[in-house]
Design an enzyme around this catalytic site. Structure first.
Site, PDB file in Angstrom:
ATOM      1  CE1 TYR A 155      -3.714   2.332   0.338  1.00  0.00           C
ATOM      2  CE2 TYR A 155      -2.518   3.210   2.251  1.00  0.00           C
ATOM      3  CZ  TYR A 155      -3.682   3.208   1.300  1.00  0.00           C
ATOM      4  OH  TYR A 155      -4.395   4.480   1.653  1.00  0.00           O
ATOM      5  CG  ASP A 248       5.590   3.866   1.105  1.00  0.00           C
ATOM      6  OD1 ASP A 248       5.780   4.600   2.199  1.00  0.00           O
ATOM      7  OD2 ASP A 248       4.488   3.541   0.978  1.00  0.00           O
ATOM      8  CE  LYS A 276       0.099   5.278   8.031  1.00  0.00           C
ATOM      9  NZ  LYS A 276       0.210   4.194   7.092  1.00  0.00           N
TER      10      LYS A 276
END
Ligand SMILES: *Cc1c(COP(=O)(O)O)cnc(C)c1O
Length: 437
Positions: A155, A248, A276
């Site tokens: 993702y 990522d 995050k």
């Protein structure tokens, strides 16, 4: 806390007239599916948050949970960590957005460069989604090529380049209506940890492949680490074929080591995307990399990237204060609490003679309800979702909240004590037993 004071608890509870079940009914009138992000639509209805404190999340129904979802990753220090709240409160008094640069964003960029091996320059954006979108644009610009390789089940946010359907035979197909095939045709999927598939693809299409993007530890299909040598392999094949390697690290960044997965595994990519944890509980993302690449970003270079809230002073302040607290002790304790959790889960499974998989590293963990070893998406998908759901519901009933999907990763924060983990393991034992009934 000196600046802001929470209305006392009684007032807080009194202000809330409805319980979660009714709130959700109401929410569905105004918000598609009653939520603002799909994973939150827990069945039959989600609990609505009242507040978070340390390792616990409190709901409007009067329950509290030991929280291993932690907003899906950002809350590495637990909920409302006082020094972060204090720093944010101070910043709030001086404004929330300026549209001109601040010293704080320079300081945070310097800190990122200090910690993250591949980072020589940074661009702050508003989300992980924007970070991967921009990093892919940059990789395409510098290589002059169009295609990207992405791993099945990985993702990278919710934008068109990466919303590509998984599963063999579906290469390049949009994973949502509204995504043009023209866009996803340039995104090629391969299974994680599959060197042969990548070698073949690169041999055939190296003149078209701009980048390989990956989560160095897959955290959006449970938790799948790279096999030994896999990241080194990717580093080599990308270097030899003029392909940009993008890690990522929106989940792994600042989590599994001070410099993220690239430090943990000792493999340095060309570009990194972060988010995050970096926003310390506030919306933020960033991408960073080698100077010669990042100098292509506007206004220094010709690759366009912009944002009203880029480098937002609230998020920057929260991120900086959060990173200050992620020192050697944090990483050591995070390893040991992660081990305690995974060993505890392993013992429960062994006692019950169940051959399920306990996955994870550092503060990341998950249990896969499958006897199959999990190294890629297809293997993860062999897990028994019904069993997971029973496990999840039993945990909730025992005051433990984990992400509501077999294909998410659980996190441990600095606020969780070894004793919290023991309590959690007791609940998990009940959950696993309930799943087997
Ligand atoms: C969460 C996540 C994103 C998207 O970040 P948002 O801030 O939700 O847009 C991208 N990549 C990975 C690996 C993620 O876990």
């Amino acid at each position: 806390m000196s600046i802001l004071k929470l209305n006392n608890e009684v007032n807080l509870m009194e202000r809330i007239k409805m319980k979660s079940e009714d709130l959700f009914k109401d929410a569905k009138n105004y918000l598609p599916g009653g939520v603002d992000s799909p994973v939150r639509a827990i069945k039959p209805y989600p609990f609505f948050a009242l507040k978070g404190e340390g390792p616990r999340l409190f709901d409007v129904d009067g329950n509290s949970y030991l929280d291993y979802c932690l907003a899906y990753g950002p809350l590495v220090l637990g909920h409302s960590y006082p020094p972060v709240m204090e720093a944010v409160g101070q910043q709030l008094l001086r404004g929330s957005a300026y549209g001109v640069p601040t010293e704080a964003e320079v300081n945070l960029a310097r800190e990122v460069v200090k910690r993250v091996p591949c980072a020589e320059m940074v661009r702050f954006v508003n989300s992980g989604t924007e970070a991967t979108m921009s990093a892919i644009r940059l990789a395409r610009a510098v290589t002059g090529k169009k295609k990207i390789i992405k791993f099945e089940g990985a993702y990278h946010g919710a934008h068109d380049y990466v919303l590509v359907k998984s599963g063999s035979g579906a290469v390049g197909l949009p994973d949502s209506p509204g995504v043009p095939e023209e866009t996803t045709r340039n995104t090629v999927l391969v299974p994680f940890n599959d060197e042969e598939a990548i070698t073949n693809l690169v041999e055939q299409e190296k003149d078209e492949i701009a980048a390989i993007i990956l989560e160095p530890v897959m955290g959006n299909v449970g938790c799948i680490p790279p096999q030994k040598g896999f990241l080194e392999f990717l580093r080599k094949i990308t270097s030899e074929n003029d392909i940009i390697l993008i890690f990522d690290e929106v989940i792994t960044g600042f989590r599994i080591a001070s410099g993220g997965a690239q430090e943990y595994f000792g493999v340095t990519p060309d570009l990194v995307t972060m988010g995050k944890i970096l926003g310390g509980g506030f919306p933020m993302g960033a991408f960073a990399g080698k100077r010669e690449l990042m100098e292509r970003i506007a206004p220094q270079g010709d690759v366009y990237q912009a944002g009203t809230f880029n480098g937002n002073p609230i998020s920057i302040t929260a991120g900086m204060e959060t990173l200050k607290n992620l020192d050697k002790d944090y990483y050591r304790e995070s390893e040991s609490k992660g081990l305690q959790m995974r060993r505890g889960l392993g013992d429960i499974l062994e006692d019950a003679a169940l051959e399920y998989q306990v996955a994870g590293l550092s503060s990341m963990f998950q249990i896969y309800f499958t006897p199959t070893k999990v190294w890629d998406y297809a293997q993860a998908k062999t897990a028994d979702v019904e069993k997971f759901n029973t496990y999840f519901r039993t945990l909730l009933a025992n005051e433990v909240f984990i992400p509501p999907s077999q294909f998410e990763c659980c996190f441990i924060s600095a606020a969780h004590t070894p004793n919290d983990i023991e309590l959690t393991l007791e609940a998990m034992e009940k959950g696993i037993k309930a799943a087997e009934k």
